[in-house]
Design a protein around this motif. Structure first.
Motif, short mmCIF file in Angstrom:
data_model
loop_
_atom_site.label_atom_id
_atom_site.label_comp_id
_atom_site.label_asym_id
_atom_site.label_seq_id
_atom_site.Cartn_x
_atom_site.Cartn_y
_atom_site.Cartn_z
N GLN A 1 0.79 -0.31 -14.40
CA GLN A 1 2.13 -0.87 -14.35
C GLN A 1 3.05 -0.02 -13.47
O GLN A 1 3.85 -0.56 -12.70
CB GLN A 1 2.72 -0.98 -15.76
CG GLN A 1 4.01 -1.79 -15.80
CD GLN A 1 4.57 -1.89 -17.20
OE1 GLN A 1 4.58 -0.91 -17.96
NE2 GLN A 1 5.06 -3.06 -17.56
N TYR A 2 2.91 1.29 -13.57
CA TYR A 2 3.73 2.16 -12.73
C TYR A 2 3.43 1.92 -11.25
O TYR A 2 4.34 1.81 -10.42
CB TYR A 2 3.47 3.63 -13.07
CG TYR A 2 4.22 4.58 -12.17
CD1 TYR A 2 5.56 4.87 -12.42
CD2 TYR A 2 3.61 5.15 -11.06
CE1 TYR A 2 6.26 5.72 -11.58
CE2 TYR A 2 4.30 6.00 -10.22
CZ TYR A 2 5.63 6.28 -10.48
OH TYR A 2 6.33 7.11 -9.65
N SER B 1 13.41 -1.17 -14.09
CA SER B 1 13.92 -0.95 -15.45
C SER B 1 12.89 -0.37 -16.42
O SER B 1 13.27 0.44 -17.28
CB SER B 1 14.51 -2.25 -16.02
OG SER B 1 13.55 -3.27 -16.07
N PRO B 2 11.59 -0.73 -16.37
CA PRO B 2 10.65 -0.05 -17.29
C PRO B 2 10.58 1.46 -17.08
O PRO B 2 10.49 2.23 -18.04
CB PRO B 2 9.31 -0.72 -16.96
CG PRO B 2 9.67 -2.06 -16.45
CD PRO B 2 10.92 -1.84 -15.67
N MET B 3 10.63 1.89 -15.82
CA MET B 3 10.64 3.33 -15.57
C MET B 3 11.95 3.95 -16.04
O MET B 3 11.95 5.04 -16.63
CB MET B 3 10.43 3.59 -14.07
CG MET B 3 10.46 5.06 -13.68
SD MET B 3 9.27 6.07 -14.59
CE MET B 3 7.73 5.36 -14.02
N TYR B 4 13.05 3.27 -15.81
CA TYR B 4 14.34 3.78 -16.29
C TYR B 4 14.34 3.89 -17.81
O TYR B 4 14.85 4.86 -18.38
CB TYR B 4 15.48 2.86 -15.84
CG TYR B 4 15.69 2.78 -14.35
CD1 TYR B 4 15.20 3.74 -13.49
CD2 TYR B 4 16.41 1.71 -13.80
CE1 TYR B 4 15.40 3.65 -12.11
CE2 TYR B 4 16.61 1.62 -12.43
CZ TYR B 4 16.11 2.59 -11.60
OH TYR B 4 16.32 2.49 -10.25
N MET C 1 5.63 -6.98 -15.79
CA MET C 1 6.42 -6.32 -16.84
C MET C 1 6.95 -7.36 -17.83
O MET C 1 8.07 -7.23 -18.33
CB MET C 1 7.59 -5.53 -16.22
CG MET C 1 8.42 -6.33 -15.24
SD MET C 1 9.87 -5.45 -14.63
CE MET C 1 10.97 -5.58 -16.05
N LEU C 2 6.16 -8.38 -18.11
CA LEU C 2 6.63 -9.45 -18.99
C LEU C 2 7.01 -8.95 -20.39
O LEU C 2 8.04 -9.37 -20.92
CB LEU C 2 5.56 -10.55 -19.10
CG LEU C 2 6.07 -11.82 -19.76
CD1 LEU C 2 6.91 -12.64 -18.78
CD2 LEU C 2 4.92 -12.68 -20.28
N PRO C 3 6.23 -8.07 -21.05
CA PRO C 3 6.64 -7.60 -22.38
C PRO C 3 7.99 -6.88 -22.36
O PRO C 3 8.78 -7.02 -23.31
CB PRO C 3 5.51 -6.64 -22.78
CG PRO C 3 4.32 -7.13 -22.03
CD PRO C 3 4.88 -7.58 -20.71
#
Length: 483
Positions: free
Chosen positions: A160-161, A361-364, A280-282
């Motif tokens: 994902q990253y 946003s997932p990394m943030y 990044m659906l979840p």
């Protein structure tokens, strides 16, 4: 913030004690209760099979709902606009060249429609796995860790990253191309090179990231994003239509030698799945209000129906107007008044700044939750300073890579191959098998296994084709090339 976290932790402990008997670990207790249906679970996917729960060799990861960002606050239509913003980002200006040119009219049209249907199906499967084992999984890696264990947790997070890092890098390249296109309209002296435009784009993206603390805070910015998208899509559509009417006969033959076409076709297939999926659906689903699964399905239907129409319009029109000579950035092909092209490129630039924030946003969220202070509001001085340092550093790396390797089409292909295929298609189908296996018919199991094996092979093939394209482009263009 501390009081909120303590309240959430107390709520989770009470729920756990009420739903399962004491066990040697939280995972054991969750697993032991997963064989029994809970009351009021009609909106949840069936829980993990007992044989998985009793496997003591699996070192599962403890799932935490602790987060510095907001969850469960957004209506379904806001989430639908988040998804549509990703689909109709400035990347659509490249699909005429990166999808239609290598595939032609028949292959490109059928591919776009088929990829949409497959992507809708895979995302719906993943959306139904949001609540598994009596818990709501707000991160993709948490869901994978719950089902498979610690190693898969780490692998999913790595995939994902890579996916999000490459998408963000591509966005910064797009923004830089838009800025350079504006400059060239007025001065073609070569002083403002693409790497400089990319650096400026990265700086603006960082400024925006400092002021938007979490994904749900976009709200009104999603409206601006939609307006910006419509502006550059409508302008590109109208100018392409005018050029297509006045231009002589176009050449729609697929360019390149026979061996080259094989690799470009495979790369185009990777671009097809890249066009519709976020990876990044979840994390996006975590922001939606209950009932989570039903609302997510509404958002997905919005994305793959009304939300996809602008993509089709600009992609088909661009290819119809310019044929196999279509540029990888459609606004470089169109002809028209300079001020109209400035408006279109400026809109593409601004929309890219907003869209990048979604995919970052997932990394943030990870950085804010893991390293943030947890005290004060999102605009407290120490939290703003933290965002400036951490998010600024992350986007600096993104910008440096974008300036060094500004090969946009290759990034799209490699991203689709290395991460979009495994995350969206391979993992979604296999996780669905793991969770719902006992209730699936033999035909359904065979269908999901066919998807797992088929997309795994396609992922490997597409990655090889994308790497070949990058190697070829690297031999043509030097680092920090002014393309």
């Amino acid at each position: 913030m501390d009081a909120t976290k303590r309240q959430q932790q107390q709520h989770d402990e009470e729920a756990l004690s009420n739903s399962s008997p004491p066990a040697s670990s939280s995972w054991a207790s969750t697993s032991s209760s997963s064989c029994l249906p809970g009351s009021g679970d009609t909106d949840r996917a069936p829980l993990l099979p007992c044989k998985m729960a009793d496997d003591e060799k699996v070192d599962r990861v403890d799932v935490s709902d602790d987060t510095a960002h907001q969850i469960s606050v957004d209506p379904w239509y806001q989430v639908g606009f988040v998804l549509t913003t990703g689909v109709n980002s400035a990347y659509v200006l490249g699909y005429s060249g990166s999808i239609m040119v290598p595939l032609g009219w028949i292959g490109g049209t059928c591919g776009l429609i088929l990829a949409a249907a497959i992507s809708m199906y895979a995302n719906a499967l993943l959306g139904r796995l949001h609540e598994v084992g009596g818990k709501r999984h707000i991160r993709y890696r948490d869901l994978a860790g719950h089902i498979y264990g610690r190693k898969m947790y780490a692998l999913t997070w790595a995939l994902q990253y890579i996916n999000l890092f490459m998408i963000n890098t591509g966005f910064i390249i797009l923004a830089g191309q838009a800025l350079k296109a504006i400059y060239v309209l007025f001065r073609d002296d070569g002083l403002l090179k693409l790497p400089y435009c990319i650096a400026l784009s990265g700086f603006v993206c960082a400024l925006f990231a400092f002021g938007i603390p979490y994904l749900s805070a976009l709200r009104i910015w999603l409206g601006f994003s939609t307006v910006f998208s419509l502006i550059y899509i409508v302008i590109a559509f109208v100018l392409s239509l005018r050029d297509g009417i006045t231009a002589p006969a176009k050449d729609y033959s697929i360019p390149g030698s026979e061996s080259t076409r094989v690799f470009t076709t495979i790369g185009a297939v990777a671009n097809l799945v890249f066009a519709y999926n976020t990876g990044m659906l979840p994390e996006i689903q975590a922001t939606i209000r209950p009932p989570v699964v039903k609302n997510m399905e509404k958002a997905l239907w919005f994305q793959f129906t009304v939300g996809s129409l602008p993509l089709y319009a600009v992609t088909f029109m661009g290819y119809w107007a310019y044929g196999s000579s279509t540029s990888s950035y459609l606004l470089n092909s169109v002809h028209g008044p300079a001020w109209i092209k400035v408006v279109a490129n400026l809109s593409a630039f601004l929309q890219t700044v907003i869209a990048l924030h979604i995919f970052a946003s997932p990394m943030y969220e990870y950085l804010d939750t893991r390293f943030g202070s947890g005290h004060g509001g999102p605009f407290a001085i120490h939290n703003v300073v933290f965002r400036v340092g951490v998010r600024g550093g992350y986007l600096t790396v993104n910008t440096l890579v974008a300036a060094m390797l500004p090969f946009l089409g290759d990034f799209m292909s490699l991203t689709g191959a290395l991460s979009t295929f495994p995350l969206t298609f391979v993992l979604a189908n296999h996780m669905y098998l793991m969770v719902k296996g006992p209730k699936l018919s033999a035909f359904q199991k065979g269908w999901h296994w066919l998807n797992v094996v088929g997309f795994s092979l396609l992922s490997v093939t597409a990655a090889a084709a994308a790497l070949r394209l990058i190697i070829l482009d690297s031999s043509t263009y030097h680092l920090f090339a002014d393309m």
